[in-house]
Scaffold this motif. Structure first.
Motif, PDB file in Angstrom:
ATOM      1  N   ALA A  41       0.812  -1.218   0.000  1.00 16.02           N
ATOM      2  CA  ALA A  41       0.000   0.000   0.000  1.00 16.02           C
ATOM      3  C   ALA A  41       0.845   1.268   0.000  1.00 16.02           C
ATOM      4  CB  ALA A  41      -0.926   0.004   1.213  1.00 16.02           C
ATOM      5  N   GLY A  42       2.151   1.133   0.102  1.00 13.62           N
ATOM      6  CA  GLY A  42       3.025   2.297   0.136  1.00 13.62           C
ATOM      7  C   GLY A  42       2.958   3.065   1.435  1.00 13.62           C
ATOM      8  N   LEU A  43       2.531   2.395   2.503  1.00 13.35           N
ATOM      9  CA  LEU A  43       2.372   3.058   3.799  1.00 13.35           C
ATOM     10  C   LEU A  43       3.541   2.712   4.724  1.00 13.35           C
ATOM     11  CD1 LEU A  43      -1.458   2.461   4.254  1.00 13.35           C
ATOM     12  CD2 LEU A  43      -0.322   4.616   3.660  1.00 13.35           C
ATOM     13  N   THR A  44       4.744   3.018   4.277  1.00 13.53           N
ATOM     14  CA  THR A  44       5.945   2.749   5.063  1.00 13.53           C
ATOM     15  C   THR A  44       6.828   3.987   5.071  1.00 13.53           C
ATOM     16  OG1 THR A  44       7.340   1.950   3.233  1.00 13.53           O
ATOM     17  CG2 THR A  44       5.879   0.343   4.291  1.00 13.53           C
ATOM     18  N   ALA A  45       7.637   4.096   6.097  1.00 15.29           N
ATOM     19  CA  ALA A  45       8.651   5.155   6.187  1.00 15.29           C
ATOM     20  C   ALA A  45       9.825   4.606   6.978  1.00 15.29           C
ATOM     21  CB  ALA A  45       8.090   6.400   6.869  1.00 15.29           C
ATOM     22  N   PRO A  46      11.054   4.998   6.618  1.00 10.88           N
ATOM     23  CA  PRO A  46      12.225   4.462   7.322  1.00 10.88           C
ATOM     24  C   PRO A  46      12.307   4.965   8.762  1.00 10.88           C
ATOM     25  CG  PRO A  46      12.829   5.432   5.201  1.00 10.88           C
ATOM     26  CD  PRO A  46      11.431   5.866   5.495  1.00 10.88           C
ATOM     27  N   ALA A  47      12.909   4.162   9.608  1.00 13.24           N
ATOM     28  CA  ALA A  47      13.243   4.611  10.952  1.00 13.24           C
ATOM     29  C   ALA A  47      14.215   5.780  10.848  1.00 13.24           C
ATOM     30  CB  ALA A  47      13.862   3.475  11.759  1.00 13.24           C
ATOM     31  N   LEU A  48      14.225   6.623  11.869  1.00 12.94           N
ATOM     32  CA  LEU A  48      15.031   7.835  11.845  1.00 12.94           C
ATOM     33  C   LEU A  48      16.505   7.536  11.624  1.00 12.94           C
ATOM     34  CD1 LEU A  48      15.121  10.918  12.168  1.00 12.94           C
ATOM     35  CD2 LEU A  48      15.298  10.566  14.656  1.00 12.94           C
ATOM     36  N   GLU A  49      16.977   6.404  12.119  1.00  9.41           N
ATOM     37  CA  GLU A  49      18.402   6.104  12.014  1.00  9.41           C
ATOM     38  C   GLU A  49      18.857   5.835  10.591  1.00  9.41           C
ATOM     39  OE1 GLU A  49      18.911   1.662  13.602  1.00  9.41           O
ATOM     40  OE2 GLU A  49      17.439   2.833  14.719  1.00  9.41           O
ATOM     41  N   PHE A  50      17.901   5.696   9.647  1.00 10.62           N
ATOM     42  CA  PHE A  50      18.263   5.537   8.240  1.00 10.62           C
ATOM     43  C   PHE A  50      18.083   6.839   7.461  1.00 10.62           C
ATOM     44  CE2 PHE A  50      16.697   1.411   9.785  1.00 10.62           C
ATOM     45  CZ  PHE A  50      17.903   0.733   9.745  1.00 10.62           C
ATOM     46  N   LEU A  51      17.590   7.866   8.132  1.00 11.82           N
ATOM     47  CA  LEU A  51      17.416   9.180   7.514  1.00 11.82           C
ATOM     48  C   LEU A  51      18.354  10.216   8.105  1.00 11.82           C
ATOM     49  CD1 LEU A  51      13.509   9.278   7.515  1.00 11.82           C
ATOM     50  CD2 LEU A  51      15.014   8.663   5.607  1.00 11.82           C
ATOM     51  N   SER A  52      18.970   9.873   9.231  1.00 16.32           N
ATOM     52  CA  SER A  52      19.867  10.788   9.927  1.00 16.32           C
ATOM     53  C   SER A  52      21.002  10.007  10.570  1.00 16.32           C
ATOM     54  CB  SER A  52      19.103  11.555  11.016  1.00 16.32           C
ATOM     55  OG  SER A  52      19.996  12.311  11.821  1.00 16.32           O
ATOM     56  N   PRO A  53      22.224  10.537  10.555  1.00 24.17           N
ATOM     57  CA  PRO A  53      23.346   9.861  11.217  1.00 24.17           C
ATOM     58  C   PRO A  53      23.346  10.064  12.727  1.00 24.17           C
ATOM     59  CG  PRO A  53      24.110  11.893  10.255  1.00 24.17           C
ATOM     60  CD  PRO A  53      22.656  11.758   9.846  1.00 24.17           C
ATOM     61  N   VAL A  54      22.425  10.887  13.227  1.00 23.63           N
ATOM     62  CA  VAL A  54      22.416  11.253  14.640  1.00 23.63           C
ATOM     63  C   VAL A  54      21.608  10.242  15.445  1.00 23.63           C
ATOM     64  CG1 VAL A  54      21.893  13.049  16.305  1.00 23.63           C
ATOM     65  CG2 VAL A  54      22.561  13.675  13.985  1.00 23.63           C
ATOM     66  N   LYS A  55      22.271   9.536  16.327  1.00 23.12           N
ATOM     67  CA  LYS A  55      21.611   8.550  17.190  1.00 23.12           C
ATOM     68  C   LYS A  55      22.364   8.498  18.508  1.00 23.12           C
ATOM     69  CE  LYS A  55      18.965   4.784  18.046  1.00 23.12           C
ATOM     70  NZ  LYS A  55      19.386   4.397  19.392  1.00 23.12           N
ATOM     71  N   GLY A  56      21.743   9.001  19.564  1.00 22.19           N
ATOM     72  CA  GLY A  56      22.403   9.015  20.860  1.00 22.19           C
ATOM     73  C   GLY A  56      22.493   7.630  21.467  1.00 22.19           C
ATOM     74  N   PRO A  57      23.592   7.295  22.128  1.00 20.55           N
ATOM     75  CA  PRO A  57      23.788   5.943  22.674  1.00 20.55           C
ATOM     76  C   PRO A  57      22.974   5.633  23.918  1.00 20.55           C
ATOM     77  CG  PRO A  57      25.639   7.360  23.262  1.00 20.55           C
ATOM     78  CD  PRO A  57      24.781   8.150  22.315  1.00 20.55           C
ATOM     79  N   ALA A  58      22.407   6.645  24.582  1.00 16.21           N
ATOM     80  CA  ALA A  58      21.741   6.409  25.871  1.00 16.21           C
ATOM     81  C   ALA A  58      20.231   6.248  25.769  1.00 16.21           C
ATOM     82  CB  ALA A  58      22.066   7.549  26.838  1.00 16.21           C
ATOM     83  N   LEU A  59      19.686   6.178  24.562  1.00 15.08           N
ATOM     84  CA  LEU A  59      18.225   6.139  24.435  1.00 15.08           C
ATOM     85  C   LEU A  59      17.613   4.954  25.165  1.00 15.08           C
ATOM     86  CD1 LEU A  59      15.614   7.292  23.351  1.00 15.08           C
ATOM     87  CD2 LEU A  59      15.996   6.024  21.224  1.00 15.08           C
ATOM     88  N   GLU A  60      18.232   3.794  25.079  1.00 15.03           N
ATOM     89  CA  GLU A  60      17.625   2.624  25.709  1.00 15.03           C
ATOM     90  C   GLU A  60      17.576   2.758  27.229  1.00 15.03           C
ATOM     91  OE1 GLU A  60      20.914  -0.856  25.956  1.00 15.03           O
ATOM     92  OE2 GLU A  60      20.452  -0.208  23.907  1.00 15.03           O
ATOM     93  N   GLN A  61      18.581   3.386  27.814  1.00 17.01           N
ATOM     94  CA  GLN A  61      18.540   3.598  29.266  1.00 17.01           C
ATOM     95  C   GLN A  61      17.470   4.633  29.640  1.00 17.01           C
ATOM     96  OE1 GLN A  61      21.545   3.641  27.564  1.00 17.01           O
ATOM     97  NE2 GLN A  61      22.284   1.640  28.261  1.00 17.01           N
ATOM     98  N   ILE A  62      17.319   5.646  28.796  1.00 16.73           N
ATOM     99  CA  ILE A  62      16.335   6.694  29.059  1.00 16.73           C
ATOM    100  C   ILE A  62      14.912   6.151  28.945  1.00 16.73           C
ATOM    101  CG2 ILE A  62      15.418   8.893  28.208  1.00 16.73           C
ATOM    102  CD1 ILE A  62      18.304   9.575  27.310  1.00 16.73           C
ATOM    103  N   THR A  63      14.641   5.351  27.924  1.00 18.15           N
ATOM    104  CA  THR A  63      13.286   4.817  27.763  1.00 18.15           C
ATOM    105  C   THR A  63      12.962   3.773  28.831  1.00 18.15           C
ATOM    106  OG1 THR A  63      14.211   3.420  25.990  1.00 18.15           O
ATOM    107  CG2 THR A  63      12.927   5.338  25.329  1.00 18.15           C
ATOM    108  N   VAL A  64      13.955   3.055  29.326  1.00 19.83           N
ATOM    109  CA  VAL A  64      13.722   2.159  30.466  1.00 19.83           C
ATOM    110  C   VAL A  64      13.241   2.963  31.664  1.00 19.83           C
ATOM    111  CG1 VAL A  64      14.898   0.773  32.215  1.00 19.83           C
ATOM    112  CG2 VAL A  64      15.226   0.243  29.809  1.00 19.83           C
ATOM    113  N   GLU A  65      13.841   4.128  31.878  1.00 15.62           N
ATOM    114  CA  GLU A  65      13.426   4.974  32.996  1.00 15.62           C
ATOM    115  C   GLU A  65      11.985   5.456  32.832  1.00 15.62           C
ATOM    116  OE1 GLU A  65      17.698   6.879  34.433  1.00 15.62           O
ATOM    117  OE2 GLU A  65      16.381   8.059  33.151  1.00 15.62           O
TER     118      GLU A  65
END
Length: 437
Positions: free
Chosen positions: A382-406
């Motif tokens: 259906a063409g209803l897809t979009a890439p995750a941000l990490e495939f559109l931007s080189p910026v990805k902070g390493p602490a996201l998983e710890q932050i979302t756990v909190e």
């Protein structure tokens, strides 16, 4: 995100893992061996182990003079650090498997990895995938696996018993969760923050990127340029808020703090939990330990606020990379050519369940895929897809998983988490030398 990082090996790969742990870990080759041995470093996930073992078996059957050893590394942040360290010290085997997208950029690929753009086998790799493994004008990776959906795997039997329909808005999703809670037989939403499983906490944020782009089409470019942030963009902040909402509503499994990824998948199949926000490559891992389990699950994209355009955030699979320290790249190049062929796809299809479209021209998806894969394929059709941000931007902070756990644990509010992640992102962007940071 750490989309390829998992805590266990599949049964199919157990023999290979044992051989590696006995031999491969003892000697880490930096080039092809004289005796025809090819060494490949992979993460210790169910999905990666199954796919690589299928490729290795098919290749060595056609090339009986070649022996391939799979060396196993940990997943998560520990695994990331191992990959970076071994590249920097020149201690990387002939090939290694790793993420595509922003995590690849953090490896300094132009200095560490071989440019494959001149290889004829790359002609069969789709441009969509090449974009995810490109640095400057250089293309560095060959895909292993298929397109991955980020959203919600759900228990089909529970939906049928409770008369629930697949939600197309966040409000509908929350209503389904309340109905499940009222029934009292299962946890509405599974979360898994146990050992090596903290990465799973990121899905409410990262799998929401389709909805973010629907509301803010220029989000990725503005984010990369430091002109928009999670904390000051309502559509981007929503992912953190949704995680806080399900936690505060009491929809999570009681053991979310200690449950592991594999245990969460088992609970979903068993109907102990009904929804699990996760990546669809989890189906490969389920199949490795419970072949019939994949037929008991469905899939939908993380709901937003536009039911007529409800879609899904997609991930590229990981890739095999050739380090520049490989002094005899011929055998590795030959294996990469096989992986990038229809024969390589056929080997993967025969070895594991196909979980989405391939990124190799000429490769096809079987018609008898599990229900969740068929539902994922419908989004692509259906063409209803979009890439995750990490495939559109080189910026990805390493602490996201710890932050979302909190956030999921009730320790930090969504607003505070978004602001903290924006600071985390700033450090990564500065390390990459991006303009505007």
């Amino acid at each position: 995100m750490h989309s390829t990082h998992r805590p266990l090996l599949p049964r199919a790969a157990a023999g290979a893992a044992a051989a590696v742990l006995a031999a491969g870990l003892a000697a880490c080759s930096t080039g092809g061996d004289d005796d025809g041995t090819l060494n490949i470093l992979i993460d210790n996930s169910e999905a990666t182990g199954s796919l690589m073992q299928a490729l290795v078996d098919a290749y060595t059957e056609a090339h009986p003079d070649v022996e391939i050893e799979l060396e196993i590394r940990p997943g998560g942040t520990e695994g990331d650090n191992i990959v970076k360290t071994r590249l920097q010290t020149g201690d990387m085997p002939d090939l290694f498997f790793y993420n595509s997208g922003s995590l690849l950029q953090a490896l300094n690929p132009s200095q560490m990895l071989t440019d494959l753009s001149g290889e004829t086998y790359l002609d069969s790799v789709t441009d969509t995938f090449k974009d995810g493994v490109t640095s400057g004008d250089a293309v560095h990776g060959v895909p292993v696996g298929q397109a991955i959906g980020g959203g919600v795997l759900y228990n089909l039997a529970a939906y049928e018993e409770l008369g629930l329909e697949v939600p197309t808005t966040w409000d509908e999703f929350m209503a389904n969760n309340q109905a499940i809670l009222d029934a009292g037989t299962a946890a509405p939403v599974i979360q898994t923050y146990g050992t090596e499983s903290a990465w799973t906490s990121q899905l409410f944020v990262l799998a929401d990127n389709y909805n973010v782009l629907a509301a803010e089409p220029d989000w990725a470019d503005a984010y990369t340029a430091n002109e928009a942030h999670f904390a000051d963009t309502p559509a981007a902040l929503a992912g953190f808020e949704h995680l806080q909402e399900v936690a505060e509503a009491g929809y999570l499994n009681e053991d979310f703090a200690s449950l592991t990824y594999n245990e969460g998948l088992a609970a979903l199949v068993a109907g102990e939990g009904v929804h699990y926000p996760i990546l669809t490559n989890a189906l490969t891992e389920i199949e490795a330990v419970d072949p019939e389990g994949v037929d008991q699950l469905g899939f939908f994209g993380l709901p937003g606020d536009a039911p007529a355009e409800a879609g899904v955030t997609t991930w590229l699979p990981g890739a095999l990379y050739l380090p520049q320290t490989n002094e005899d790249p011929g055998p590795a190049q030959d294996f990469l050519a096989f992986v990038a062929s229809t024969e390589g796809c056929d080997a993967q299809t025969a070895g594991v369940s196909v979980i989405g479209p391939y990124f190799i021209d000429g490769c096809t998806v079987p018609s008898d895929v599990p229900p969740a894969v068929a539902q994922l394929q419908a989004y692509f059709d259906a063409g209803l897809t979009a890439p995750a941000l990490e495939f559109l931007s080189p910026v990805k902070g390493p602490a996201l998983e710890q932050i979302t756990v909190e956030v999921g644990s009730g320790i930090r509010s969504a607003a505070d988490a978004a602001a903290l992640y924006d600071e985390d992102v700033k450090k990564q962007a500065q390390q990459l030398g991006l303009e505007g940071w």
